[in-house]
Enzyme design. Sequence first.
Site, mmCIF file in Angstrom:
data_model
loop_
_atom_site.group_PDB
_atom_site.id
_atom_site.type_symbol
_atom_site.label_atom_id
_atom_site.label_comp_id
_atom_site.label_asym_id
_atom_site.label_seq_id
_atom_site.Cartn_x
_atom_site.Cartn_y
_atom_site.Cartn_z
ATOM 1 N N ASP A 186 4.745 35.071 -1.050
ATOM 2 C CA ASP A 186 6.179 35.107 -1.328
ATOM 3 C C ASP A 186 6.605 36.387 -2.018
ATOM 4 O OD1 ASP A 186 7.379 32.648 -0.548
ATOM 5 O OD2 ASP A 186 6.159 31.661 -2.068
HETATM 6 C C1 BGC Z 1 6.673 32.890 -6.965
HETATM 7 C C2 BGC Z 1 5.846 32.316 -5.863
HETATM 8 C C3 BGC Z 1 6.525 31.096 -5.375
HETATM 9 C C4 BGC Z 1 7.963 31.363 -5.022
HETATM 10 C C5 BGC Z 1 8.678 30.119 -4.690
HETATM 11 C C6 BGC Z 1 8.031 33.197 -6.440
HETATM 12 O O1 BGC Z 1 8.813 33.791 -7.392
HETATM 13 O O2 BGC Z 1 6.048 34.002 -7.475
HETATM 14 O O3 BGC Z 1 4.568 31.998 -6.268
HETATM 15 O O4 BGC Z 1 5.879 30.636 -4.244
HETATM 16 O O5 BGC Z 1 8.642 32.027 -6.032
HETATM 17 O O6 BGC Z 1 9.873 30.298 -4.027
HETATM 18 C C1 NOJ Z 2 3.533 29.293 -3.759
HETATM 19 C C2 NOJ Z 2 4.334 28.862 -2.594
HETATM 20 O O1 NOJ Z 2 4.599 27.491 -2.654
HETATM 21 C C3 NOJ Z 2 3.626 29.175 -1.308
HETATM 22 O O2 NOJ Z 2 4.454 28.849 -0.240
HETATM 23 C C4 NOJ Z 2 3.209 30.619 -1.271
HETATM 24 O O3 NOJ Z 2 2.471 30.829 -0.084
HETATM 25 C C5 NOJ Z 2 2.406 30.997 -2.475
HETATM 26 N N1 NOJ Z 2 3.111 30.662 -3.674
HETATM 27 C C6 NOJ Z 2 2.039 32.476 -2.493
HETATM 28 O O4 NOJ Z 2 3.115 33.288 -2.767
#
Ligand code: BGC
Ligand code: NOJ
Length: 829
Positions: A494
């Site tokens: 993400d």
């Molecule tokens: C976080 C990710 C997470 C995402 C969710 C980001 O800011 O770092 O780990 O999956 O938000 O939308």
């Molecule tokens: C958490 C999110 O739920 C998942 O969709 C994502 O792949 C990981 N963070 C890595 O950013």
Amino acid sequence: MKFGHFDDLRKEYVINTPRTPYPWINYLGNQGFFSLISNTAGGYSFYKDARLRRITRYRYNNVPLDMGGRYFYINDNGTVWNPGWSPVKTELDEYECRHGMGYTIIKGKKNGLKAEVTFFVPQNYDGEVQQVVLTNEGTEAKSFSIFSVAEWCLWDAQDDCTNFQRNFSTGRVEIEGSTIYHVTEYRDRRNHYAFYTVNDEIDGYDTDRDAFLGSIYNGWDNPETVKADKPSNSFADGWSPVASHYKKVTLAPGESKTLIYILGYAENPQDKKFAAEKPANLLTRETWVLNKEKAYAMIDKYNTPEKVAAGLEELRTTWDKLLSIFKVDTPDDKVNRMVNIWNQYQCMVTFNLSRSASYFESGIGRGMGFRDSNQDILGFVHQIPERARERLIDIASTQLSDGGCYHQYQPLTKKGNADIGGDFSDDPLWMILSVAAYIKETGDWGILDANVPFDDDPDGKHTMLEHLDVSFYHIVNNLGPHGLPLAMRADWNDCINLSCFSDTPGESFQTYTNPKFKAEGGYSKVAESAFVAALFTYTGPAYVGILEHLGKADEAAKAQAEIDKMKKNTMESAFDGDWFIRAYDANGEKMGSKECEEGKIFIEPQGFAVMSEIGKDVGADIKTLNSIDKYLNCEFGLVLNNPAYTKYYIQYGEISTYPGGYKENAGIFTHNNAWIICAEAYAGRGDKAFEYYSKIAPAFTEETSDIHKTEPYVYGQMIGGKDAKNFGQGKNSWLTGTAAWNMVAISQYILGVKPEFDGLRVDPSIPAAWDGFTATRQFRGDTYEITIKNPDHVNKGGKTLTVDGAAVDGCIVPVAGDGKTHKVEVVLG
Ligand code: BGC
Ligand code: NOJ
């Protein structure tokens, strides 16, 4: 240091101090009604949707941390205490919390009085049952009082913690006998209510929070009514409604008393919302009366200890059955307890809740994730395939007809979430993987014909197969200059947002794309993801397998050609000599390459590239795995990238905003550690696979709970990496794709019991030191009793495979389909 121990026989984790390094929680409920409960009884409840149907209030990020829950207070002649220690925090003479499969038992003892509270949500029941057993273990008679309390949330958890100008004036309750009803907004547009009851006459109550606490300056640790041993019999009118029962108890020495409390939720049909008559004992300030028939029936279901015992027994049997589908007996107890109990349990929880509600997910931010829920199915599908099927159809229905996907959807409405939108480049691929996993588990090819609409064509007649087609070609139709998939807003990571270029506070890295890409359709047509390329080549064969099974040879060949092309492109443009690069950024520069100053190597593409055998002929697989060991491996697991970013790289997006060692910037992201475990096992290096597995598997980190901090029975999303000050410290426990992927890694890759379209593959890749292991697997109606022998102490390689004594070529056990038990024996060597 440990704060408890595993009780494998009872499938419980037993916590022996309330002062765990973080609240250690459990989940109650696995259908409609859910509760989170910590080892000190903090937490909250909701029905189906943690945002839109929140039943009790919780304060996140509070000081002290875990405040708000369902609390029992005992006033024993001036000594006020809680069975779970908090919130009053009177030192207890004894304390224990047992988190089990769908239930939690908290025991406290003070001055010879013991209180044992069992919390659970029965099967097919929309309420939390709380059985309190009070025992006088002293030699004198004891008179004391017990208060309960739960604070209502005004339904929409987001609104509840922001919109005070309205919400302080909406609260409404009704009280009938020992039951307190929460009916805020019921008269108008809602058809649901909640109640809190106890199966005995009460000696008083409170329904207004400030009256219960006695002052707006008091906290839950200091309620005036409890201290004074005097409820104020308050009737809430706006402000913050609560439900508190007051009961006086006298116990002879050795005597016990059981009280059963129920926190329930019910919905009424529109034409049955109101009762015709107002009972004489009803306390209300309304002119209308709630129809309580459903609550009465629910109360009747669990109002005696015998009924509660039966409900608990039913829950136990349910879990015993679920956990008997796949069971192993390996030489390592920790593996056994992960595989047989806790990893499977966590897979159910992640399947149920995706990333919505935990002690790190507030339940108001995110609903069900498209990629998340698809991956969750991989670890859950064997437990209740019918539920996986239903979920697959729900998820697919939020997809668009061009193969694009809404990134998230709300469980209550099952509609794509417009705020976050789509264009996450990996999303569609996970659906191919999860649908294939479902078919491999069940042999139910019929799901491909199931009628599944697209979000942009809700009334159209479309099949699940069409969803897979558009998913596959969504990748093929969106390639960049090197023939690799476009990175779009983000891929699995993400925080790699290659079209963001954000320099303004408050812009969401996930949804903001820089206007400079407007003309290109919203995101860079240069930035490419080597991760999605590798995921495509790993996932594609499942799609080809499906087409072949359906006799669509031409389409299968066409898809295979795309996979081959992608492998070639990846090898040509994304292999960096010793590993695969991560991406090309919007400037066409490599990310995750030797050429980079920081972030030279990333974990994500490597495992899928190895398992797709990209460049295997020239040794790319082993070089890659060795590079991971060299650069990413550390004491507590594999870091996501190395070296960590120390500067803000505007062209990469969120990733470099984190201090080194946390989250996606070189944290140990346990989710993708599993992909390397799989890849090591796939490459036949069972010792390495097991080394990585045991570094992050909770049962193995139990001994260092003081460093790790989060629950030793479930995975967390992240562990502080080697660049972090808090190296080894866990965060974001429970709701993570780590659960499903580590279940896949240990069961399908290390232990090697893997459903395939045409049978059950048995092909372990284990530590050489093991003599072997046994496993039981129920599969498509048959039971396979599997024995693995490892006389030569190798990692992998089947010398012989026999089914019921008869030799079988290869490592796939054909489906017997006779409903019987079959003996499978594999000799490694
Ligand atoms: C976080 C990710 C997470 C995402 C969710 C980001 O800011 O770092 O780990 O999956 O938000 O939308
Ligand atoms: C958490 C999110 O739920 C998942 O969709 C994502 O792949 C990981 N963070 C890595 O950013």
